[in-house]
Design a protein around this motif. Structure first.
Motif, mmCIF file in Angstrom:
data_model
loop_
_atom_site.group_PDB
_atom_site.id
_atom_site.type_symbol
_atom_site.label_atom_id
_atom_site.label_comp_id
_atom_site.label_asym_id
_atom_site.label_seq_id
_atom_site.Cartn_x
_atom_site.Cartn_y
_atom_site.Cartn_z
ATOM 1 N N ASP A 1 3.906 27.728 103.409
ATOM 2 C CA ASP A 1 2.660 28.443 103.670
ATOM 3 C C ASP A 1 2.786 29.196 104.986
ATOM 4 O O ASP A 1 2.309 28.769 106.048
ATOM 5 C CB ASP A 1 1.477 27.477 103.685
ATOM 6 C CG ASP A 1 1.112 26.998 102.292
ATOM 7 O OD1 ASP A 1 1.318 27.772 101.338
ATOM 8 O OD2 ASP A 1 0.646 25.860 102.145
ATOM 9 N N LYS A 2 3.453 30.329 104.867
ATOM 10 C CA LYS A 2 3.764 31.178 106.013
ATOM 11 C C LYS A 2 3.918 32.602 105.505
ATOM 12 O O LYS A 2 4.426 32.821 104.403
ATOM 13 C CB LYS A 2 5.058 30.689 106.681
ATOM 14 C CG LYS A 2 5.430 31.372 107.972
ATOM 15 C CD LYS A 2 6.680 30.707 108.569
ATOM 16 C CE LYS A 2 7.075 31.337 109.893
ATOM 17 N NZ LYS A 2 8.291 30.688 110.466
ATOM 18 N N ALA A 3 3.478 33.574 106.296
ATOM 19 C CA ALA A 3 3.555 34.976 105.882
ATOM 20 C C ALA A 3 4.992 35.365 105.564
ATOM 21 O O ALA A 3 5.927 35.005 106.289
ATOM 22 C CB ALA A 3 2.990 35.880 106.968
ATOM 23 N N ALA B 1 -2.751 33.368 99.250
ATOM 24 C CA ALA B 1 -2.419 34.153 100.441
ATOM 25 C C ALA B 1 -1.394 33.434 101.316
ATOM 26 O O ALA B 1 -1.492 32.224 101.564
ATOM 27 C CB ALA B 1 -3.684 34.431 101.247
ATOM 28 N N ASN B 2 -0.379 34.193 101.745
ATOM 29 C CA ASN B 2 0.636 33.705 102.691
ATOM 30 C C ASN B 2 1.397 32.465 102.202
ATOM 31 O O ASN B 2 1.841 31.647 103.008
ATOM 32 C CB ASN B 2 0.011 33.419 104.056
ATOM 33 C CG ASN B 2 -0.466 34.678 104.738
ATOM 34 O OD1 ASN B 2 0.131 35.739 104.598
ATOM 35 N ND2 ASN B 2 -1.571 34.579 105.467
ATOM 36 N N THR C 1 4.789 31.711 100.526
ATOM 37 C CA THR C 1 6.067 32.358 100.224
ATOM 38 C C THR C 1 6.942 31.426 99.404
ATOM 39 O O THR C 1 7.136 30.257 99.756
ATOM 40 C CB THR C 1 6.802 32.747 101.521
ATOM 41 O OG1 THR C 1 5.965 33.631 102.285
ATOM 42 C CG2 THR C 1 8.119 33.451 101.220
ATOM 43 N N ARG D 1 7.532 37.047 97.571
ATOM 44 C CA ARG D 1 6.085 37.171 97.737
ATOM 45 C C ARG D 1 5.497 37.662 96.419
ATOM 46 O O ARG D 1 5.753 38.782 95.988
ATOM 47 C CB ARG D 1 5.739 38.146 98.863
ATOM 48 C CG ARG D 1 4.224 38.406 99.008
ATOM 49 C CD ARG D 1 3.909 39.170 100.281
ATOM 50 N NE ARG D 1 4.613 40.437 100.359
ATOM 51 C CZ ARG D 1 4.852 41.101 101.502
ATOM 52 N NH1 ARG D 1 4.452 40.602 102.647
ATOM 53 N NH2 ARG D 1 5.499 42.256 101.475
ATOM 54 N N ASN E 1 2.508 39.070 94.409
ATOM 55 C CA ASN E 1 1.345 39.869 94.788
ATOM 56 C C ASN E 1 0.246 39.901 93.738
ATOM 57 O O ASN E 1 -0.929 39.717 94.050
ATOM 58 C CB ASN E 1 1.771 41.311 95.095
ATOM 59 C CG ASN E 1 2.739 41.393 96.249
ATOM 60 O OD1 ASN E 1 2.480 40.884 97.334
ATOM 61 N ND2 ASN E 1 3.883 42.035 96.025
ATOM 62 N N ASP F 1 6.850 38.019 105.846
ATOM 63 C CA ASP F 1 7.662 38.703 106.854
ATOM 64 C C ASP F 1 8.152 37.771 107.958
ATOM 65 O O ASP F 1 9.133 38.076 108.637
ATOM 66 C CB ASP F 1 6.869 39.853 107.487
ATOM 67 C CG ASP F 1 6.581 40.975 106.498
ATOM 68 O OD1 ASP F 1 7.384 41.151 105.556
ATOM 69 O OD2 ASP F 1 5.558 41.663 106.656
ATOM 70 N N GLU F 2 7.483 36.640 108.124
ATOM 71 C CA GLU F 2 7.827 35.721 109.208
ATOM 72 C C GLU F 2 8.753 34.596 108.775
ATOM 73 O O GLU F 2 9.276 33.856 109.605
ATOM 74 C CB GLU F 2 6.547 35.118 109.799
ATOM 75 C CG GLU F 2 5.595 36.151 110.393
ATOM 76 C CD GLU F 2 4.299 35.525 110.873
ATOM 77 O OE1 GLU F 2 4.159 34.286 110.759
ATOM 78 O OE2 GLU F 2 3.422 36.273 111.352
#
Length: 230
Positions: free
Chosen positions: A135-137, A183-184, A186, A200, A202, A139-140
């Motif tokens: 549970d992390k964006a 959401a977020n 990954t 991801r 969408n 891109d990060e």
């Protein structure tokens, strides 16, 4: 006699040399063919899978932005008895993120269900592919992060009706009956226990837009972003 042995030795050496070169050439040709079998996407380019896919039943586009690939409106169709693709959407789609292409069930690496409200994302454990999430964006996310293993190498649909299920999507229930990506969250695909790709998810709707607020029916058209860990 010595001259005869010398000549024979020379012929043998030349023969071995030519054989070795031939094998090397075969290896180079094999690598070249495998490389050409991939769907190549240049930075800033968008390719139409219907035109370039190695399968006959794959539809969608892939755009590359730097190291990130964006798969849009991805779907596959059933294949008729005549060996040709039909206009009937398949109930399960298969995709190979390494090859940037849809694949067949026989070459199963990753499958995504596309029937009813079933959106199970599954990896083929028999080929060394495993599934986890964080549970992390997107891109990060880095390969050195700590990931949570997905039960049975599957992430699907979670809802208030199934509070113990961990998935990549939420089902909103009545009256809208929508499927929305968490959401977020990954998704991580690993190969032989090594992080391979981050994913991801969408949308399941065509052009990432529901065609109506109540019980949309323009699915399944998967929208997925992915990047290889290097």
């Amino acid at each position: 006699m010595n001259k005869l042995f010398t000549t024979a030795a020379l012929v043998c050496a030349l023969s071995l040399g030519f054989t070795s070169c031939s094998k090397d050439d075969d290896k180079v040709e094999q690598v070249k063919q495998e490389y050409q079998a991939k769907v190549m996407v240049k930075d800033g380019e968008t390719v139409d899978l219907k035109k370039v896919s190695k399968t006959i039943n794959t539809q969608g586009t892939i755009k590359r932005t730097g190291k990130i690939y964006s798969l849009r409106n991805f779907r596959q169709f059933t294949i008729g008895e005549d060996g040709k693709a039909t206009t009937t959407a398949a109930e399960t789609f298969y995709f190979d993120f390494k090859e940037n292409d849809g694949i067949s069930k026989a070459d199963f690496v990753v499958s995504i269900n596309a029937k009813g409200s079933n959106v199970d994302f599954v990896t083929n454990n028999s080929k060394g592919y495993t599934l986890s999430y964080i549970d992390k964006a997107f891109d990060e996310v880095k390969a050195t992060d700590e990931f949570t293993a997905a039960k049975n190498n599957l992430l699907g649909l979670q809802s208030t009706y199934a509070p113990n299920v961990i998935g990549w999507a939420n089902y909103t229930g009545s009256p809208n009956h929508q499927v929305l990506a968490v959401a977020n969250r990954t998704i991580i695909i690993s190969k032989d226990a090594k992080p391979f790709f981050k994913i991801r998810m969408n949308s399941v709707y065509e052009n990432e837009t529901m065609n109506r607020e109540v019980a949309p029916n323009n699915y399944f058209f998967y929208s997925i972003d992915y990047q290889e860990f290097k």
